[in-house]
Design an enzyme around this catalytic site. Structure first.
Site, PDB file in Angstrom:
ATOM      1  N   CYS A 420       0.965  -1.046   0.018  1.00 30.96           N
ATOM      2  CA  CYS A 420       0.008  -0.008   0.113  1.00 30.96           C
ATOM      3  C   CYS A 420       1.064   1.125  -0.041  1.00 30.96           C
ATOM      4  CB  CYS A 420      -1.058   0.085   1.200  1.00 30.96           C
ATOM      5  SG  CYS A 420      -2.474  -1.164   0.682  1.00 30.96           S
ATOM      6  N   LYS A 423       0.714   3.368  -3.225  1.00 34.43           N
ATOM      7  CA  LYS A 423      -0.583   3.935  -3.933  1.00 34.43           C
ATOM      8  C   LYS A 423      -0.091   5.439  -4.014  1.00 34.43           C
ATOM      9  CE  LYS A 423      -4.278   2.995  -1.779  1.00 34.43           C
ATOM     10  NZ  LYS A 423      -5.395   2.635  -0.895  1.00 34.43           N
ATOM     11  N   ASP A 493     -16.253  -5.647 -24.793  1.00 33.60           N
ATOM     12  CA  ASP A 493     -16.751  -6.905 -24.569  1.00 33.60           C
ATOM     13  C   ASP A 493     -18.339  -6.763 -23.947  1.00 33.60           C
ATOM     14  OD1 ASP A 493     -14.352  -8.273 -25.122  1.00 33.60           O
ATOM     15  OD2 ASP A 493     -13.633  -8.222 -23.024  1.00 33.60           O
ATOM     16  N   GLY A 543     -12.275   2.596  -7.772  1.00 30.35           N
ATOM     17  CA  GLY A 543     -10.995   2.027  -8.426  1.00 30.35           C
ATOM     18  C   GLY A 543      -9.683   2.049  -7.569  1.00 30.35           C
ATOM     19  N   HIS A 544      -8.509   1.934  -8.234  1.00 35.11           N
ATOM     20  CA  HIS A 544      -7.224   1.977  -7.342  1.00 35.11           C
ATOM     21  C   HIS A 544      -6.140   2.501  -8.270  1.00 35.11           C
ATOM     22  CE1 HIS A 544      -4.172   0.454  -4.567  1.00 35.11           C
ATOM     23  NE2 HIS A 544      -3.236   0.111  -5.813  1.00 35.11           N
ATOM     24  N   THR A 545      -5.339   3.388  -7.928  1.00 39.10           N
ATOM     25  CA  THR A 545      -4.380   4.124  -8.470  1.00 39.10           C
ATOM     26  C   THR A 545      -3.105   3.922  -7.650  1.00 39.10           C
ATOM     27  OG1 THR A 545      -5.935   5.751  -9.382  1.00 39.10           O
ATOM     28  CG2 THR A 545      -3.386   6.138  -9.270  1.00 39.10           C
ATOM     29  N   ASP A 633     -15.874  -8.922 -30.079  1.00 34.28           N
ATOM     30  CA  ASP A 633     -14.961  -7.600 -30.468  1.00 34.28           C
ATOM     31  C   ASP A 633     -13.695  -8.194 -30.857  1.00 34.28           C
ATOM     32  OD1 ASP A 633     -14.636  -8.107 -27.744  1.00 34.28           O
ATOM     33  OD2 ASP A 633     -13.767  -6.190 -27.376  1.00 34.28           O
TER      34      ASP A 633
END
Length: 758
Positions: A420, A423, A493, A543-545, A633
């Site tokens: 972490c 992050k 998709d 989300g996660h950055t 696709d």
């Protein structure tokens, strides 16, 4: 795209791809500054070299001979290329305002956008005349004019307004080309009638009398009618009038005079001269703001005013690059003094030219050959890019930082934590995301509007959930466009299954750096992504950055579909007798592999990105409405890989016509040169599914069935009786490359389900 080892500490932003800025890009590419990133904002990917434009008009050169490929040059320089148009500068926030994308922050800014025709100063000129400047937009106008003259029966009268060197040279070049065009069509070249208007008493007012007399004789010998001392003050459709009362009916009116600065410069607070050009010091810094530089036609040197000529823009490139480098390094800038005399080589339309310098003038075919040699040598510096110097040492940058920024820079180059600890900081992330407005949906109970540990989403009665996830690293330097492509790819998709997108959760990695740089990267990337998600009414719910060496982005997307298997478009379901349709051209894998090797033309990459940013949503709805029996696709496995995924569960065979395969411009050239995606070899292993490989292996489009696609189009089987109506509907929706590429056959006894034909 290049991934620098050093974190970005300073941004130099270049507005415009003029002659000075191409020099800056090349010099920084040859010798980059660690910690400094270049950013180019320009609407057009190919910028013309003004010295060769008359030769192009006359037909002596092709398009690529006279245009510098900014996409390739920016890639060489490690610059982010933003294909957009600047419309303002926020000097308080140090940001460039763009027409179609988020603002771009700068630490140092340079403007090299050329001049803008002031056609609004003359009534009707803006509506009824063809302006030559800015010259990077003239090509489309010239090609349209050329076509009109070809198709105009009988006499054609062409008037040009402005008899400086540019107007005279352009008149003779146009006349030479158009007469040759009429001869080639079997028509009389004397059908053309040229008129040249000048408000002053003589042509070429900045050149010596010998040169003027020579061009007066040439114009007279070629039947060009001069109207000196005639200021045009009114332009109507097919007619112009002068202040003295003269009037002329004209089929085409070309404007080569009255150029000034772009209107948006007036709102920047920068000091401008009477024509709207930016006033600059000897260092090429604006007199108003030391962070902002200007060069070329858009700049007026206060202490050394000069004629607006391309030679000065070219000469200003090296001192501008040097002073931008000094500015970001905190060193004293150097003054630049332009030459007081310069050599002008002015062509006469044919392969003949006149040299003019001060009081000297001479001419000949050899002068044109000399000019041609000089021009080609200049262009070779940008079209034949040299190898870069060895990578800069991986130590702290020489960029000057103070206080908190210096501490952030030390942190950015230090060993980074994992877990972490990797992050992106909460305050940085919240500021970036706080400027964004995700789509709001009633079925999202907990999302970004009230962040929690996880999103909570309601599934409406009678609906089933569709889940998918995609993630990849950036393949272009523009985070905004990358965000658009990544979101579009992830949604593909969902649409391919006939579902509507409901929510998306983002996962991103961002290279470490100063907080302001990280924040802007997140903002730019997610702005692009949100445009695509919001257009699909797909709510970004979380989300996660985290930090990573390379920029990367992906989405886990949830969709909704009727809780009924018959409502779902699946890969299995193809029926013998169906036709096979593809909605977008292929070739993104090879094109971006070539882009990384500086072997792709910028316009090819532009067209590929346009295709990749186009949503499949409407195409999927259209296919579903026309009874598609199966759909997918086209992404990483390429056409063949995804077709095999469809034929096997459908228990059918397929025949594909390689000649009918829609292909992006340039893709055949790059695969022919052996430039392939790194995923291509894995995809080629599926060639065992091809029944007649030996018969088609030499077809130029054969390698493209293995080419991995990013944000590719849809491939679907449609009943033959409805195929024509389906294709027409898809094209009307904005999928012009839609094509029938094959047909579905009953399953044979052979193990290979795919047959190819050329």
């Amino acid at each position: 795209m290049q991934t620098p080892e050093q974190p970005v500490l300073r941004d130099i932003v270049l507005i415009g791809g003029g002659h000075s800025h191409v020099g800056v890009l090349r010099m920084f590419g040859m010798k980059p500054v660690p910690g400094v990133r270049l950013n180019l904002i320009c609407r057009d990917t190919h910028t013309p070299y003004s010295g060769m434009l008359p030769g192009y008009i006359a037909g002596h050169y092709g398009y690529d001979d006279v245009h510098i490929d900014l996409g390739k040059l920016a890639e060489f320089a490690g610059a982010r290329f933003f294909r957009d148009e600047a419309v303002g500068v926020d000097r308080n926030q140090h940001r460039v305002l763009c027409r179609g994308r988020p603002p771009v922050p700068y630490d140092q800014l340079s403007i090299n956008i050329g001049s803008t025709p002031q056609v609004q100063q003359v009534a009707g000129a803006g509506e009824h005349a063809v302006p030559v400047k800015p010259i990077h937009r003239f090509n489309d106008r010239w090609l349209a004019l050329l076509e009109r003259v070809r198709n105009h029966p009988g006499r054609t009268r062409i008037a040009l307004v402005g008899a400086g060197a540019g107007g005279v040279e352009l008149t003779l070049a146009m006349q030479y080309r158009l007469r040759n065009e009429l001869r080639a069509l079997g028509r009389n070249p004397d059908e053309l009638e040229f008129h040249l208007f000048n408000s002053g008493p003589r042509i070429l007012p900045t050149h010596n009398a010998r040169v003027r007399r020579r061009f007066e004789r040439v114009l007279a010998a070629r039947g060009v009618r001069l109207h000196c001392g005639q200021e045009v003050n009114q332009v109507d459709a097919g007619r112009l009038a002068t202040a003295s009362g003269e009037s002329l009916e004209a089929d085409e009116i070309v404007w080569v005079t009255s150029a000034g600065g772009a209107p948006w410069l007036r709102d920047t607070g920068l000091e401008l001269d009477e024509q709207g050009f930016i006033r600059v010091q000897d260092t090429l810094q604006t007199v108003t703001d030391p962070r902002i530089f200007a060069a070329g036609d858009i700049a007026t040197m206060v202490d050394h005013p000069r004629e607006k000529a391309g030679v000065f823009a070219v000469r200003q490139g090296p001192p501008l690059a040097a002073n931008l480098r000094r500015a970001v390094e905190g060193r004293a800038l150097k003054s630049y003094r332009p030459q007081s005399r310069w050599l002008a080589l002015i062509s006469t339309g044919d392969r003949h030219a006149v040299a003019s310098r001060g009081g000297v003038g001479f001419e000949g075919d050899w002068v044109w050959r000399w000019k041609d040699w000089i021009d080609r040598r200049f262009m070779a510096k940008f079209n034949e890019l040299p190898a870069m110097e060895d990578e800069a040492p991986k130590q702290a940058s020489s960029v000057q930082l103070e206080g908190e920024e210096a501490q952030q820079a030390i942190s950015a180059v230090a060993m980074r934590c994992g877990g972490c600890g990797a992050k992106v900081g909460a305050s940085t992330l919240s500021r970036a995301l706080g400027m964004l407005q995700p789509a709001q949906r009633d079925d999202v109970l907990v999302g970004l509007h009230a962040p929690d540990d996880a999103a909570v989403v309601r599934v409406p009665p009678g609906k089933a959930m569709v889940h998918t996830v995609d993630f990849f690293r950036a393949f272009i330097d523009d985070p905004y466009v990358f965000g658009r492509v990544a979101a579009n790819h992830a949604l593909g998709d969902i649409f391919a299954m006939g579902a509507e997108a409901q929510t998306a959760t983002a996962v991103a990695t961002i290279p470490s750096g100063l907080e302001s740089k990280v924040e802007d990267t997140v903002y730019q990337m997610m702005s692009g992504a949100l445009e695509i998600l919001n257009d699909a009414n797909c709510a970004l719910v979380g989300g996660h950055t985290g930090e990573g060496k390379e920029l990367a982005l992906g989405f886990a997307v949830n969709g909704l579909v009727d809780d009924n298997l018959d409502a779902i478009m699946r890969k299995g379901g193809m029926q013998p007798g169906d036709v096979l349709i593809i909605t977008k051209p292929v070739g993104t894998g090879t094109l971006f592999a070539a882009h990384a090797k500086l072997q792709a033309r910028g316009r090819w990459i532009d067209a590929a990105l346009t295709s990749m940013c186009q949503s499949n949503r409407q195409a999927a709805d259209c296919l579903h409405a026309h009874g598609a029996t199966a759909c997918t696709d086209i992404t990483g496995f390429g056409v063949l890989g995804h077709l095999v995924e469809m034929t096997r569960p459908s228990e059918v065979d397929a025949e594909v016509d390689l000649s009918a395969l829609p292909v992006l411009d340039g893709a055949e050239e790059t695969v022919a040169a052996g430039v392939l995606s790194s995923l291509q070899p894995a995809n080629v292993r599926l060639r065992r599914a091809i029944r007649n490989q030996s018969e088609v292996v030499d077809h130029p489009r054969y390698p493209l069935i293995f080419d991995p696609q990013t944000a590719g189009g849809l491939m679907a089987s449609v009943p033959a009786e409805g195929a024509e109506a389906c294709i027409q509907a898809l094209r009307e929706l904005g999928y012009p490359h839609t094509a029938v590429v094959g047909r579905i056959l009953p399953q044979g006894e052979a193990l290979e389900p795919i047959t190819l034909k050329g």
